[in-house]
Design a protein around this motif. Structure first.
Motif, PDB file in Angstrom:
ATOM      1  N   ALA A 182       0.831  -1.207   0.000  1.00 44.60           N
ATOM      2  CA  ALA A 182       0.000   0.000   0.000  1.00 44.60           C
ATOM      3  C   ALA A 182       0.865   1.257   0.000  1.00 44.60           C
ATOM      4  CB  ALA A 182      -0.939  -0.004   1.199  1.00 44.60           C
ATOM      5  N   ILE A 183       2.130   1.093   0.315  1.00 49.72           N
ATOM      6  CA  ILE A 183       3.062   2.218   0.244  1.00 49.72           C
ATOM      7  C   ILE A 183       3.097   2.777  -1.179  1.00 49.72           C
ATOM      8  CG2 ILE A 183       5.517   2.823   0.422  1.00 49.72           C
ATOM      9  CD1 ILE A 183       5.660   0.833   2.774  1.00 49.72           C
ATOM     10  N   SER A 184       2.861   1.936  -2.166  1.00 49.97           N
ATOM     11  CA  SER A 184       2.869   2.415  -3.557  1.00 49.97           C
ATOM     12  C   SER A 184       1.751   3.419  -3.814  1.00 49.97           C
ATOM     13  CB  SER A 184       2.780   1.242  -4.535  1.00 49.97           C
ATOM     14  OG  SER A 184       1.544   0.592  -4.419  1.00 49.97           O
ATOM     15  N   PHE A 185       0.647   3.355  -3.053  1.00 46.82           N
ATOM     16  CA  PHE A 185      -0.402   4.359  -3.197  1.00 46.82           C
ATOM     17  C   PHE A 185       0.128   5.742  -2.813  1.00 46.82           C
ATOM     18  CE2 PHE A 185      -3.450   0.752  -1.982  1.00 46.82           C
ATOM     19  CZ  PHE A 185      -3.566   0.351  -3.305  1.00 46.82           C
ATOM     20  N   ILE A 186       0.916   5.767  -1.762  1.00 46.41           N
ATOM     21  CA  ILE A 186       1.496   7.031  -1.302  1.00 46.41           C
ATOM     22  C   ILE A 186       2.498   7.543  -2.333  1.00 46.41           C
ATOM     23  CG2 ILE A 186       2.858   8.105   0.534  1.00 46.41           C
ATOM     24  CD1 ILE A 186       1.727   5.814   2.359  1.00 46.41           C
ATOM     25  N   ILE A 187       3.338   6.654  -2.839  1.00 45.19           N
ATOM     26  CA  ILE A 187       4.329   7.043  -3.840  1.00 45.19           C
ATOM     27  C   ILE A 187       3.637   7.579  -5.092  1.00 45.19           C
ATOM     28  CG2 ILE A 187       6.193   6.205  -5.323  1.00 45.19           C
ATOM     29  CD1 ILE A 187       6.731   4.060  -3.138  1.00 45.19           C
ATOM     30  N   SER A 188       2.555   6.934  -5.509  1.00 40.49           N
ATOM     31  CA  SER A 188       1.857   7.375  -6.719  1.00 40.49           C
ATOM     32  C   SER A 188       1.210   8.743  -6.529  1.00 40.49           C
ATOM     33  CB  SER A 188       0.825   6.346  -7.156  1.00 40.49           C
ATOM     34  OG  SER A 188      -0.220   6.255  -6.223  1.00 40.49           O
ATOM     35  N   LEU A 189       0.754   9.029  -5.335  1.00 42.12           N
ATOM     36  CA  LEU A 189       0.182  10.341  -5.047  1.00 42.12           C
ATOM     37  C   LEU A 189       1.235  11.434  -5.244  1.00 42.12           C
ATOM     38  CD1 LEU A 189      -2.592  11.392  -3.633  1.00 42.12           C
ATOM     39  CD2 LEU A 189      -1.056  11.794  -1.738  1.00 42.12           C
ATOM     40  N   PHE A 190       2.405  11.218  -4.685  1.00 41.67           N
ATOM     41  CA  PHE A 190       3.476  12.197  -4.846  1.00 41.67           C
ATOM     42  C   PHE A 190       3.959  12.271  -6.296  1.00 41.67           C
ATOM     43  CE2 PHE A 190       3.889  11.584  -0.214  1.00 41.67           C
ATOM     44  CZ  PHE A 190       3.840  12.914   0.175  1.00 41.67           C
ATOM     45  N   ALA A 191       4.048  11.136  -6.966  1.00 41.74           N
ATOM     46  CA  ALA A 191       4.491  11.124  -8.364  1.00 41.74           C
ATOM     47  C   ALA A 191       3.515  11.889  -9.248  1.00 41.74           C
ATOM     48  CB  ALA A 191       4.644   9.688  -8.866  1.00 41.74           C
ATOM     49  N   GLY A 192       2.226  11.690  -9.041  1.00 40.24           N
ATOM     50  CA  GLY A 192       1.229  12.408  -9.822  1.00 40.24           C
ATOM     51  C   GLY A 192       1.326  13.899  -9.620  1.00 40.24           C
ATOM     52  N   SER A 193       1.573  14.295  -8.396  1.00 42.97           N
ATOM     53  CA  SER A 193       1.693  15.717  -8.083  1.00 42.97           C
ATOM     54  C   SER A 193       2.975  16.321  -8.653  1.00 42.97           C
ATOM     55  CB  SER A 193       1.663  15.907  -6.561  1.00 42.97           C
ATOM     56  OG  SER A 193       1.831  17.245  -6.220  1.00 42.97           O
ATOM     57  N   ILE A 194       4.075  15.641  -8.467  1.00 39.64           N
ATOM     58  CA  ILE A 194       5.380  16.181  -8.878  1.00 39.64           C
ATOM     59  C   ILE A 194       5.576  16.126 -10.388  1.00 39.64           C
ATOM     60  CG2 ILE A 194       7.881  15.800  -8.734  1.00 39.64           C
ATOM     61  CD1 ILE A 194       7.347  14.801  -5.823  1.00 39.64           C
ATOM     62  N   PHE A 195       5.303  14.979 -11.000  1.00 39.25           N
ATOM     63  CA  PHE A 195       5.633  14.799 -12.419  1.00 39.25           C
ATOM     64  C   PHE A 195       4.528  15.221 -13.386  1.00 39.25           C
ATOM     65  CE2 PHE A 195       8.285  11.463 -10.325  1.00 39.25           C
ATOM     66  CZ  PHE A 195       9.493  12.104 -10.506  1.00 39.25           C
ATOM     67  N   PHE A 196       3.285  15.173 -12.921  1.00 42.65           N
ATOM     68  CA  PHE A 196       2.186  15.468 -13.840  1.00 42.65           C
ATOM     69  C   PHE A 196       1.369  16.685 -13.421  1.00 42.65           C
ATOM     70  CE2 PHE A 196       2.922  10.835 -14.104  1.00 42.65           C
ATOM     71  CZ  PHE A 196       3.432  10.814 -15.391  1.00 42.65           C
ATOM     72  N   GLY A 197       1.782  17.328 -12.343  1.00 42.62           N
ATOM     73  CA  GLY A 197       1.102  18.538 -11.901  1.00 42.62           C
ATOM     74  C   GLY A 197      -0.327  18.304 -11.426  1.00 42.62           C
ATOM     75  N   GLU A 198      -0.630  17.106 -10.998  1.00 41.75           N
ATOM     76  CA  GLU A 198      -1.977  16.803 -10.534  1.00 41.75           C
ATOM     77  C   GLU A 198      -2.239  17.487  -9.193  1.00 41.75           C
ATOM     78  OE1 GLU A 198      -2.152  12.550 -10.406  1.00 41.75           O
ATOM     79  OE2 GLU A 198      -1.969  12.357 -12.586  1.00 41.75           O
ATOM     80  N   VAL A 199      -3.430  18.006  -9.043  1.00 43.66           N
ATOM     81  CA  VAL A 199      -3.828  18.646  -7.795  1.00 43.66           C
ATOM     82  C   VAL A 199      -4.356  17.568  -6.859  1.00 43.66           C
ATOM     83  CG1 VAL A 199      -5.373  20.332  -6.741  1.00 43.66           C
ATOM     84  CG2 VAL A 199      -4.372  20.779  -8.989  1.00 43.66           C
ATOM     85  N   ILE A 200      -3.829  17.532  -5.649  1.00 44.16           N
ATOM     86  CA  ILE A 200      -4.209  16.511  -4.687  1.00 44.16           C
ATOM     87  C   ILE A 200      -5.123  17.159  -3.639  1.00 44.16           C
ATOM     88  CG2 ILE A 200      -3.364  14.757  -3.094  1.00 44.16           C
ATOM     89  CD1 ILE A 200      -2.308  14.484  -6.009  1.00 44.16           C
ATOM     90  N   PRO A 201      -6.412  16.790  -3.632  1.00 48.02           N
ATOM     91  CA  PRO A 201      -7.315  17.382  -2.644  1.00 48.02           C
ATOM     92  C   PRO A 201      -7.022  16.863  -1.237  1.00 48.02           C
ATOM     93  CG  PRO A 201      -8.474  15.756  -3.977  1.00 48.02           C
ATOM     94  CD  PRO A 201      -7.094  15.883  -4.548  1.00 48.02           C
ATOM     95  N   TYR A 202      -7.499  17.592  -0.250  1.00 44.60           N
ATOM     96  CA  TYR A 202      -7.204  17.225   1.138  1.00 44.60           C
ATOM     97  C   TYR A 202      -7.757  15.857   1.508  1.00 44.60           C
ATOM     98  CZ  TYR A 202     -11.962  18.317   2.630  1.00 44.60           C
ATOM     99  OH  TYR A 202     -13.316  18.320   2.798  1.00 44.60           O
ATOM    100  N   THR A 203      -8.833  15.433   0.854  1.00 40.36           N
ATOM    101  CA  THR A 203      -9.388  14.118   1.172  1.00 40.36           C
ATOM    102  C   THR A 203      -8.406  12.999   0.829  1.00 40.36           C
ATOM    103  OG1 THR A 203     -10.523  14.115  -0.964  1.00 40.36           O
ATOM    104  CG2 THR A 203     -11.800  14.803   0.961  1.00 40.36           C
ATOM    105  N   ARG A 204      -7.613  13.191  -0.220  1.00 44.41           N
ATOM    106  CA  ARG A 204      -6.593  12.176  -0.549  1.00 44.41           C
ATOM    107  C   ARG A 204      -5.464  12.197   0.472  1.00 44.41           C
ATOM    108  NH1 ARG A 204      -6.186  13.108  -6.877  1.00 44.41           N
ATOM    109  NH2 ARG A 204      -8.359  12.680  -7.337  1.00 44.41           N
ATOM    110  N   TRP A 205      -5.139  13.385   0.988  1.00 41.02           N
ATOM    111  CA  TRP A 205      -4.109  13.459   2.027  1.00 41.02           C
ATOM    112  C   TRP A 205      -4.584  12.734   3.287  1.00 41.02           C
ATOM    113  CZ3 TRP A 205       0.495  14.177   0.503  1.00 41.02           C
ATOM    114  CH2 TRP A 205       0.772  15.027  -0.563  1.00 41.02           C
ATOM    115  N   ILE A 206      -5.875  12.855   3.585  1.00 40.26           N
ATOM    116  CA  ILE A 206      -6.435  12.108   4.714  1.00 40.26           C
ATOM    117  C   ILE A 206      -6.301  10.605   4.441  1.00 40.26           C
ATOM    118  CG2 ILE A 206      -8.575  11.554   5.955  1.00 40.26           C
ATOM    119  CD1 ILE A 206      -9.392  14.522   5.480  1.00 40.26           C
ATOM    120  N   GLY A 207      -6.580  10.208   3.209  1.00 37.56           N
ATOM    121  CA  GLY A 207      -6.414   8.811   2.831  1.00 37.56           C
ATOM    122  C   GLY A 207      -4.986   8.339   2.987  1.00 37.56           C
ATOM    123  N   VAL A 208      -4.032   9.182   2.633  1.00 30.17           N
ATOM    124  CA  VAL A 208      -2.614   8.840   2.797  1.00 30.17           C
ATOM    125  C   VAL A 208      -2.302   8.616   4.269  1.00 30.17           C
ATOM    126  CG1 VAL A 208      -0.283   9.802   2.679  1.00 30.17           C
ATOM    127  CG2 VAL A 208      -1.753   9.892   0.694  1.00 30.17           C
TER     128      VAL A 208
END
Length: 117
Positions: free
Chosen positions: A79-105
């Motif tokens: 499940a650590i890969s879910f956390i890594i993918s969240l950061f990768a999406g934000s850093i490499f693809f400029g995806e906006v991460i809503p606070y609900t996903r941070w709660i999920g992390v």
């Protein structure tokens, strides 16, 4: 336990890396069709090759983990890969991460903590 975390982290980085390379490859490909030109285009995309290489490396890494550790411990830690993918999406693809996903992390991190205990 540290070795298991390190192996799972590497495996997670490889799997997320494969997904990132695949996303880049798909962005450069034309609309899918069963034509020679589509497959020629796909086979000339370097990021598609990198996606395959990192995916295979991730599978090999996972095989190493399964050889030495219990599945009931190792698999939930992926499940650590879910956390890594969240950061990768934000850093490499400029995806906006809503606070609900941070709660999920935070919940995933808590889950990984309790599984590892």
């Amino acid at each position: 336990m540290i070795r298991l975390f390190a192996l799972i982290l590497v495996q997670g980085l490889l799997v997320v890396g494969a997904e990132c390379f695949l996303k880049v490859a798909l962005a450069h490909l034309p609309e899918f069709s069963w034509s020679w030109s589509f497959f020629k285009s796909a086979l000339s995309t370097w990021s598609l090759y990198l996606a395959g290489i990192t995916a295979v490396a991730g599978v090999v890494e996972w095989m190493i983990v399964l050889k030495h550790y219990d599945l009931s411990l190792a698999y939930p830690l992926t499940a650590i890969s879910f956390i890594i993918s969240l950061f990768a999406g934000s850093i490499f693809f400029g995806e906006v991460i809503p606070y609900t996903r941070w709660i999920g992390v935070c919940l995933v991190i808590a889950g990984v903590y309790f599984i590892a205990r």
